[in-house]
Design a protein around this motif. Structure first.
Motif, short mmCIF file in Angstrom:
data_model
loop_
_atom_site.label_atom_id
_atom_site.label_comp_id
_atom_site.label_asym_id
_atom_site.label_seq_id
_atom_site.Cartn_x
_atom_site.Cartn_y
_atom_site.Cartn_z
N ARG A 1 0.83 -1.20 0.00
CA ARG A 1 0.00 0.00 0.00
C ARG A 1 0.87 1.26 0.00
O ARG A 1 0.61 2.21 -0.74
CB ARG A 1 -0.92 0.00 1.23
N LEU A 2 1.93 1.26 0.80
CA LEU A 2 2.84 2.40 0.88
C LEU A 2 3.56 2.62 -0.45
O LEU A 2 3.69 3.76 -0.91
CB LEU A 2 3.86 2.17 2.01
N GLU A 3 4.01 1.54 -1.10
CA GLU A 3 4.66 1.66 -2.40
C GLU A 3 3.70 2.23 -3.44
O GLU A 3 4.09 3.08 -4.25
CB GLU A 3 5.19 0.30 -2.86
N ALA A 4 2.44 1.79 -3.41
CA ALA A 4 1.45 2.31 -4.35
C ALA A 4 1.21 3.80 -4.11
O ALA A 4 1.09 4.59 -5.05
CB ALA A 4 0.15 1.53 -4.23
N LYS A 5 1.15 4.19 -2.84
CA LYS A 5 0.95 5.60 -2.50
C LYS A 5 2.14 6.44 -2.95
O LYS A 5 1.96 7.53 -3.50
CB LYS A 5 0.74 5.76 -0.99
N GLN A 6 3.35 5.91 -2.77
CA GLN A 6 4.54 6.64 -3.21
C GLN A 6 4.55 6.81 -4.73
O GLN A 6 4.90 7.88 -5.24
CB GLN A 6 5.81 5.93 -2.75
N ARG A 7 4.18 5.75 -5.46
CA ARG A 7 4.12 5.84 -6.92
C ARG A 7 3.11 6.91 -7.34
O ARG A 7 3.36 7.72 -8.24
CB ARG A 7 3.73 4.49 -7.53
N GLU A 8 1.95 6.91 -6.67
CA GLU A 8 0.92 7.89 -7.01
C GLU A 8 1.40 9.31 -6.68
O GLU A 8 1.17 10.23 -7.47
CB GLU A 8 -0.36 7.58 -6.24
N ASP A 9 2.06 9.47 -5.53
CA ASP A 9 2.57 10.79 -5.16
C ASP A 9 3.60 11.29 -6.16
O ASP A 9 3.60 12.47 -6.53
CB ASP A 9 3.19 10.75 -3.75
N ILE A 10 4.47 10.41 -6.62
CA ILE A 10 5.47 10.79 -7.61
C ILE A 10 4.79 11.19 -8.90
O ILE A 10 5.13 12.20 -9.52
CB ILE A 10 6.48 9.64 -7.84
N TRP A 11 3.81 10.41 -9.30
CA TRP A 11 3.09 10.69 -10.55
C TRP A 11 2.36 12.02 -10.48
O TRP A 11 2.32 12.78 -11.43
CB TRP A 11 2.11 9.54 -10.83
N GLU A 12 1.74 12.29 -9.32
CA GLU A 12 0.98 13.53 -9.15
C GLU A 12 1.88 14.72 -8.80
O GLU A 12 1.40 15.85 -8.74
CB GLU A 12 -0.07 13.35 -8.03
N GLY A 13 3.17 14.47 -8.53
CA GLY A 13 4.09 15.56 -8.23
C GLY A 13 3.96 16.08 -6.80
O GLY A 13 4.32 17.21 -6.52
N ARG A 14 3.46 15.25 -5.93
CA ARG A 14 3.31 15.68 -4.52
C ARG A 14 4.66 15.61 -3.83
O ARG A 14 5.54 14.86 -4.20
CB ARG A 14 2.32 14.77 -3.80
N ASP A 15 4.76 16.37 -2.74
CA ASP A 15 6.00 16.44 -1.98
C ASP A 15 6.27 15.12 -1.26
O ASP A 15 5.42 14.62 -0.52
CB ASP A 15 5.92 17.59 -0.95
#
Length: 184
Positions: A166-180
């Motif tokens: 779940r954490l890896e998926a969230k990190q991928r999504e954050d990177i994709w969305e450009g979040r900090d």
């Protein structure tokens, strides 16, 4: 019989296409189409998969697979283009290596035909025998020989794996969305 004045007039029509000298155009594979695939060639016909795997043994943990083209040609499928580029630097006495863009027509055709099977090699995910054990025990109607602490440890391991995924998926999504990323 055809009627009409055909005396002295013979006409032959030249063919439009020369099918006897037809050449199949070379398959154009750019470096960006399969950058994680290389051609392995000029090895002895006696070589088997194990022999080729031995040549690339340092890449097996990172993800490496072999797809055969013929007796002296094979495709090496790596987990990433960087790893494949690194492997191109290998010097071996029995095996030659080149990028797929410079490969033989047969190797390129095989790559095109089996494109869906040439996806970057991935490591097999962590697994657990808990589900299989539970299904077998319930199907047979027997009691488990596993202690309560072993069951709890296995359950905790599964929960940690789910949380990590779940954490890896969230990190991928954050990177994709450009979040900090520093907030994570």
């Amino acid at each position: 019989m055809l009627s009409g004045n055909t005396k002295g007039r013979e006409s032959t029509q030249e063919p439009r296409f020369d099918y006897y000298n037809h050449e199949v155009p070379d398959i154009d594979l750019s470096d960006c189409e399969f950058p994680h695939v290389i051609e392995i060639y000029d090895f002895p016909q006696e070589f088997r998969t194990e022999d080729l795997l031995r040549v690339f043994c340092s890449y097996q943990k990172k993800g490496f697979d072999i797809k055969w083209v013929d007796d002296t040609h094979a495709l090496g499928v790596f987990s990433s283009p960087i790893t494949a580029r690194d492997a191109l630097g290998i010097k071996h006495t029995m095996v030659k290596i080149r990028p797929l863009s410079q490969a033989t027509r047969a190797a390129k055709a095989k790559a095109r035909a089996y494109a869906e099977f040439l996806q970057p090699a991935k490591e097999r995910p962590e697994t657990s025998a808990a589900l299989a054990r539970r299904l077998v025990i319930s199907a047979l109607g027997v009691r488990s020989k596993q202690s309560k602490t072993e069951r709890e440890a296995e359950l905790k391991k599964l929960q940690e794996a789910r949380e990590r995924k779940r954490l890896e998926a969230k990190q991928r999504e954050d990177i994709w969305e450009g979040r900090d990323q520093s907030a994570v």
